[in-house]
Design a protein around this motif. Structure first.
Motif, PDB file in Angstrom:
ATOM      1  N   TYR A   1      -2.339   0.630  -4.132  1.00  0.00           N
ATOM      2  CA  TYR A   1      -1.296  -0.356  -4.303  1.00  0.00           C
ATOM      3  C   TYR A   1      -0.378  -0.470  -5.332  1.00  0.00           C
ATOM      4  CZ  TYR A   1      -3.888  -1.922  -0.148  1.00  0.00           C
ATOM      5  OH  TYR A   1      -4.548  -2.018   1.074  1.00  0.00           O
TER       6      TYR A   1
ATOM      7  N   GLN B   1       0.796  -1.141  -0.009  1.00  0.00           N
ATOM      8  CA  GLN B   1      -0.126   0.260   0.027  1.00  0.00           C
ATOM      9  C   GLN B   1       1.004   1.133   0.021  1.00  0.00           C
ATOM     10  OE1 GLN B   1      -2.985   0.209   3.196  1.00  0.00           O
ATOM     11  NE2 GLN B   1      -4.046   1.849   2.106  1.00  0.00           N
TER      12      GLN B   1
ATOM     13  N   GLN C   1      -5.884  -3.524  -6.518  1.00  0.00           N
ATOM     14  CA  GLN C   1      -6.345  -4.464  -5.253  1.00  0.00           C
ATOM     15  C   GLN C   1      -7.762  -4.315  -5.171  1.00  0.00           C
ATOM     16  OE1 GLN C   1      -4.504  -7.134  -3.734  1.00  0.00           O
ATOM     17  NE2 GLN C   1      -2.749  -6.795  -5.298  1.00  0.00           N
TER      18      GLN C   1
ATOM     19  N   ARG D   1      -9.083  -4.245  -1.737  1.00  0.00           N
ATOM     20  CA  ARG D   1      -8.336  -3.587  -0.778  1.00  0.00           C
ATOM     21  C   ARG D   1      -8.874  -2.164  -0.947  1.00  0.00           C
ATOM     22  NH1 ARG D   1      -4.096  -6.629   1.994  1.00  0.00           N
ATOM     23  NH2 ARG D   1      -3.853  -8.711   1.078  1.00  0.00           N
TER      24      ARG D   1
END
Length: 278
Positions: A255, A218, A248, A251
């Motif tokens: 990233y 991240q 991602q 998420r």
């Protein structure tokens, strides 16, 4: 697939060094994040707080770490010393023992960076016997430890992923970015964009070394800093574009690249041009 770049960052958040080959260790490439800049209470300071840190050039000589800046004479630090005063240094939630490189380094940093919110800056070295463990949650049975890196021994990125990001940036009227915005250790060519997000491991066919890819990286504000000038031209980019690209999907956040550990090959040499398989 093959390696196109190897980069080591001896002092956390200062300029990196491009290498043709490097020794592999469980803590990463030799000397990676072996030093760090801290404030008066030992808390780490990075380009997140002081983008101008990117202007400090780092060289590893035969027996010296050398820091250079346009506004000062070079600072030279002995590589082999371990008799410096000790202090506790803090990286995120980790507290670890470090060696203080002394008043000369402190004065040099004050001259090129000033202070951080009224606090002086010190250069510290990771204590040789110290063990800072990698978070176990994402590991797959292996043990791993690091020096002053944020969380993992290696950061792996691919040329194809950067090309995909740059196409998206340029479609928005923004400039393409160099790979150094992402400060990877290992850069790989010959893949599809973001193929690295599906790899469990990466290594040579002959088994000389193998790394386990364990956690998507991240990204933070440092990716917005021009690594040559130490300035931020477009606040929020490329972070906003990475969020929009959903690299991602499960998420939230921006990233790019994969954090990795060393599974096999401590002491082996990794080199630009090495052919790899996932």
């Amino acid at each position: 697939m093959h390696i196109t770049q190897l980069n080591v960052y001896p002092v956390k958040s200062l300029r990196g060094i491009s290498l043709q080959q490097a020794a592999l260790g469980v803590r990463g490439l030799a000397f990676d994040r072996h030093w760090m800049i801290v404030d008066d209470v030992g808390r780490f300071v990075t380009q997140r707080q002081m983008p101008a840190m990117a202007r400090i050039t780092v060289t590893l000589g035969a027996d010296r770490l050398i820091l250079e800046h346009p506004d000062a004479e070079p600072l030279r630090i002995e590589l082999s010393r371990d008799d410096q005063p000790r202090l506790t240094a803090y990286v995120w939630e980790s507290a670890c023992q470090a060696l203080d490189e002394g008043i000369e380094a402190k004065t040099w940093l004050a001259g090129v960076l000033g202070d951080w919110r009224g606090s002086g800056l010190r250069l510290v070295r990771f204590a040789t016997e110290e063990r800072r463990a990698v978070e176990p949650y994402y590991l797959q049975g292996e043990e791993a430890h690091i020096a002053f890196a944020d969380g993992y021994p290696f950061l792996i990125a691919t040329e194809a992923s950067l090309a995909a990001l740059n196409r998206t940036l340029q479609a928005k009227g923004l400039e393409a970015l160099p790979m150094n915005r992402f400060r990877p250790n290992i850069v790989v060519a010959g893949t599809d964009a973001f193929a690295e997000d599906g790899w469990d491991s990466l290594g040579t066919a002959d088994g000389r070394y193998r790394m386990g890819l364990r956690k998507p990286c991240q990204r933070c504000k440092i990716t917005t800093v021009d690594q040559a000038r130490g300035t931020i031209a477009v606040p929020g980019e490329p972070l906003q574009t990475l969020i929009e690209m959903k690299t991602q999907p499960r998420r939230p956040g921006a990233y790019f690249g994969q954090n990795a550990t060393l599974l096999e090959g401590a002491g082996q040499t990794i080199a630009v041009g090495d052919a790899l398989g996932a």
